[in-house]
Design an enzyme around this catalytic site. Structure first.
Site, PDB file in Angstrom:
ATOM      1  N   ASP A 236     -77.320 -20.867  91.595  1.00 55.37           N
ATOM      2  CA  ASP A 236     -76.645 -21.303  92.805  1.00 55.37           C
ATOM      3  C   ASP A 236     -75.467 -22.180  92.379  1.00 55.37           C
ATOM      4  O   ASP A 236     -75.628 -23.105  91.575  1.00 55.37           O
ATOM      5  CB  ASP A 236     -77.625 -22.094  93.683  1.00 55.37           C
ATOM      6  N   ASN A 244     -65.289 -24.873  99.874  1.00 57.56           N
ATOM      7  CA  ASN A 244     -64.767 -24.182 101.054  1.00 57.56           C
ATOM      8  C   ASN A 244     -64.162 -25.149 102.053  1.00 57.56           C
ATOM      9  O   ASN A 244     -63.089 -24.906 102.609  1.00 57.56           O
ATOM     10  CB  ASN A 244     -65.884 -23.385 101.725  1.00 57.56           C
ATOM     11  N   ASP A 253     -63.753 -17.877  97.759  1.00 63.65           N
ATOM     12  CA  ASP A 253     -63.927 -16.468  97.406  1.00 63.65           C
ATOM     13  C   ASP A 253     -63.519 -16.203  95.965  1.00 63.65           C
ATOM     14  O   ASP A 253     -64.170 -15.427  95.250  1.00 63.65           O
ATOM     15  CB  ASP A 253     -63.099 -15.596  98.350  1.00 63.65           C
ATOM     16  N   GLU A 279     -73.614 -18.420  98.006  1.00 64.65           N
ATOM     17  CA  GLU A 279     -73.253 -18.759  96.621  1.00 64.65           C
ATOM     18  C   GLU A 279     -74.420 -18.552  95.666  1.00 64.65           C
ATOM     19  O   GLU A 279     -74.452 -19.108  94.573  1.00 64.65           O
ATOM     20  CB  GLU A 279     -72.767 -20.210  96.539  1.00 64.65           C
TER      21      GLU A 279
END
Length: 777
Positions: A236, A244, A253, A279
């Site tokens: 993770d 973000n 992204d 993620e």
């Protein structure tokens, strides 16, 4: 792995997969077509019998038909494209041979053979799997036909016509048919293949998506040899949300794509790499735990070299090795648990599943069982001691202690308590299930000294521990070793990860076989829901403390009574936790709660204490409720009585033939009147309703169901109760009105008008705070 690859590197593989897929599609069609051809050949054999002149023996011609039939039967068994093509070539040559045998001795064989030489290649053209098969089969067909079917001497014009049919019609048509169908099949296959890739691919990273990963992993685990090594890595990206939020989704992204590239570059071609979601990524590889840990550490370092606008990316890893008979989801759950430990222990690190430290656990169990009967004893665990605190639970109806919840505490050498955040913090070097099992031995040993013979001991248990193989037998053995009976122990399943509802339901049956009772903790919080209760079927449900303070929307009325009633109907007893004030105790009693727990009734303590005067406090709550119920009833009746009187007057006026508007004219002026109405014997509204002052308060009407004239109301309690007591004005309990979405009550009266019974009524807005509610269920 990455599912999109350059076309030039996979043309051969793609062509092979296309031909094998075509084989699956063409096999049944070819079987039917060739079988029909055998029937047509038999028809020609039969027709030959009507023609005079010398002919080959019938047995030979029927034997040739048998050969053709055997080739047809071979088609479903063709496992490769080469075999399929060879059978097709053999069939076409055998068919020509059979035709030559059948026309032998005829004066005009061309009339029999020319249609076959044109039609057979055209019909067979779509059935050939590959252009190679088509050209080879067609060339051999024509060569054999020319060799075997010369026929009688022909004139030049007959030869020209024959070759015109073959060269100008038969051959071009078969070429068009073959390549047309071949192109159609190929385009269909490419589209199907593209859709399959899209369904199995994460569009952002090009990795497998979760569904494809799980399907491939299940297949791999099913195929793994006995003793084969398979491990899972769960990772993770750390603090991805901040990436973000601060820099935009475009930066996020890009980070996901960079991590995907690192994973692909760092793993072997046989490893499965997937973006599970968000993620989170997963890897399945054929390595033992040590090999998977080495790979995870390399990948962690490579990801840490990726730059982000405020520094470098990092990721946390959890690693688990597959155990015999284990499903992929269980394997991933264990890897996910290791990942959570990596997160809690500081991120940017690799944590593995840890084998249960059996030696320390068994040592503690032996120590605890040996000390059973010594109240308040503590037992060494790592660098501190484990001990028990007990909080009482009271039966409200019996007004006495009926059990104690055991709570784990950690003590340092000097007796100071270890903060719970430290005691229960996930540790990379430990499995929280081990601490859970250790707590059970400690609690059972400490409770044995002073637990009343008729008292329950509530033991908290993690779902992962609850569903662990063999733990029901192990816990029952420990309970008996300390001198208790399983019937005295209630296992309280905590709100936590680590077991599906189905697994917990099956495990509950095993514990019940030993005599344990089952409770579910913190219903109303986290993952607890009604489906979970109905499948596990606990004996007792412990309600989250916040539910005792929850009220209905738009009113200040508590929802606890209805919730308790629902659980009772499902066959479960109810404990309410967190009772800290007298008002909350009164509400628990009024709500028909079975058991209560909280600081007002007793705080956790190292020793099981006597109840003292708590029973008097509970008794006082019953007295308050009894007095309040009479007062509440009188208050409610005083507010509703004017509406009853006015409703009876309206009924008398309606019997006298007065119109609805005039009959309801007085009642419709009352402050809380929403509307007055008349329902027929089937519960449908007669005529228009007469609006009252509260009608103008309609703000957010539920428009699709706002018209009561479209509905039938004989299922409502206010209708049924009125019919049971004709002539009596009945006041209902508050309900949520479909027309307004507000709490309302209805005052109704069943009356006989002419030859028909009707129910007249008035709906009252009961949403204002401070209005009395009926003192009954």
């Amino acid at each position: 792995m990455l599912l999109t690859s350059p076309p030039h590197s996979s043309d051969a593989s793609l062509r092979e997969r296309f031909h094998r897929r075509s084989l699956e599609h063409q096999r049944p069609l070819s079987t039917v077509t060739m079988a029909f051809t055998v029937v047509a050949f038999l028809s020609l054999v039969a027709a030959r019998g009507f023609i005079g002149g010398p002919a080959a023996p019938l047995a030979y011609r029927l034997g040739w038909a048998l050969v053709l039939a055997l080739l047809v039967l071979a088609i479903p068994r063709a496992k490769s494209t080469c075999t399929f093509g060879a059978i097709g070539v053999a069939f076409s040559l055998a068919l020509i041979g059979g035709l030559a045998l059948n026309v032998a001795g005829l004066q005009q064989p061309l009339l029999w053979t020319l249609p076959a030489m044109v039609v057979i290649p055209v019909c067979a053209a779509p059935l050939w799997l590959t252009p190679t098969h088509f050209f080879v089969g067609s060339a051999l067909f024509y060569a054999t036909a020319i060799a075997l079917l010369p026929g009688a001497p022909r004139t030049a014009d007959v030869d020209i016509v024959m070759w015109m049919w073959i060269a100008a019609i038969g051959m071009p048509t078969s070429v068009v048919f073959h390549f047309g169908f071949y192109r159609f099949r190929r385009n269909h296959f490419l589209l199907e293949d593209q859709l399959a890739q899209l369904a199995a691919t994460d569009p952002l990273t090009g990795l497998q998506n979760r569904r494809a990963f799980v399907a491939q992993a299940e297949q791999r685990l099913a195929d793994v040899a006995q003793g084969g090594e398979v491990s899972a890595i769960f990772l993770d990206i750390d603090n991805f949300k901040s990436l973000n939020d601060r820099f935009g989704h475009g930066v996020g992204d890009l980070a996901l794509r960079q991590v995907a590239r690192v994973l692909l570059d760092g793993t072997a071609g046989t490893d499965s790499v997937s973006r599970i979601g968000g993620e989170e990524f997963a890897i399945l590889l054929c390595e033992d735990l040590a090999g998977a840990l080495r790979l995870a550490e390399r990948l962690r370092g490579a990801i840490a070299a990726i730059e982000r606008p405020d520094g470098n990316l990092t990721a946390s890893f959890g690693v688990a090795e597959h155990r015999s008979g284990e499903s992929i989801m269980v394997l991933l759950d264990r890897a996910d648990e290791a990942l959570l430990r990596a997160k809690h222990s500081g991120r940017n690190r690799v944590c593995s599943e840890r084998p249960l430290p059996d030696a320390p656990l068994q040592s503690l169990i032996e120590d605890a069982c040996g000390a059973a009967g010594s109240a308040g004893s503590r037992h060494r665990w790592e660098d501190y001691y484990l001990t028990s605190y007990f909080q009482p639970l009271f039966s409200l109806s019996h007004q006495k202690q009926v059990g104690f919840e055991a709570l784990l505490r950690g003590e340092l050498d000097d007796g100071a308590l270890l903060p719970p955040a430290v005691l229960f913090a996930p540790k990379p070097s430990n499995d929280e299930g081990v601490l859970d099992r250790a707590s059970h031995a400690v609690h059972l040993a400490n409770a044995r000294a002073s637990l009343p013979a008729d008292g329950w001991l509530f033991l908290n248990i993690l779902p992962a521990t609850f569903v662990a193989d063999g733990y029901a037998d192990e816990l029952a053995a420990i309970v008996r070793r300390v001198g208790l009976a399983p019937q005295q122990v209630i296992l309280e399943i905590l709100e936590s990860h680590g077991g599906s509802v189905g697994e917990m339901s099956r495990a509950a049956a095993l514990y019940r076989e030993h005599g344990f009772l089952i409770a579910v903790d913190d219903f109303g919080a986290g993952q607890s829901n009604l489906d979970r209760l109905l499948r596990i079927r606990p004996d007792i449900v412990k309600l989250d403390g916040e539910l005792i303070r929850a009220t209905g929307h738009g009113t200040e009325q508590p929802i606890l009574p209805k919730l308790v009633s629902l659980l009772h109907q499902a066959g479960m007893l109810v404990v309410v936790e967190g009772v800290e004030t007298t008002e909350e105790l009164i509400l628990a009693v009024e709500s028909n709660v079975d058991f209560a727990q909280g600081y007002l009734l007793g705080r956790p303590a190292a020793q099981i204490a006597s109840p003292g005067s708590v029973h008097l406090r509970i008794d006082d709550a019953f007295d308050v409720i009894a007095q309040g119920r009479a007062h509440q009833h009188a208050l409610f009746e005083s507010v509703v009585e004017p509406y009853r009187v006015a409703l009876r007057e309206a009924a008398d006026a309606l019997r006298a033939g007065v119109t609805m508007d005039r009959a309801f004219s007085c009642l419709a002026t009352f402050e809380r009147c929403v509307s007055c109405f008349i329902l027929d014997a089937s519960g449908r509204q007669l005529g228009p309703e007469v609006p009252g002052p509260a009608w103008s308060m309609e703000g957010a009407s539920l428009h699709p169901v706002a018209n009561p004239r479209d509905a039938r109301w004989d299922h409502r309690p206010y209708y049924r109760n009125a019919v049971l007591l004709p002539g009596v004005a009945i006041a209902s309990n508050p309900y949520l009105s479909l027309a307004s979405g507000r709490p309302c009550i209805a005052v109704t009266l069943a009356a006989q008008f002419a030859d028909e019974r009707s129910v007249i009524g008035v709906e009252l807005d009961w949403s204002a705070q401070g209005l009395p509610w009926p003192a009954r269920d």
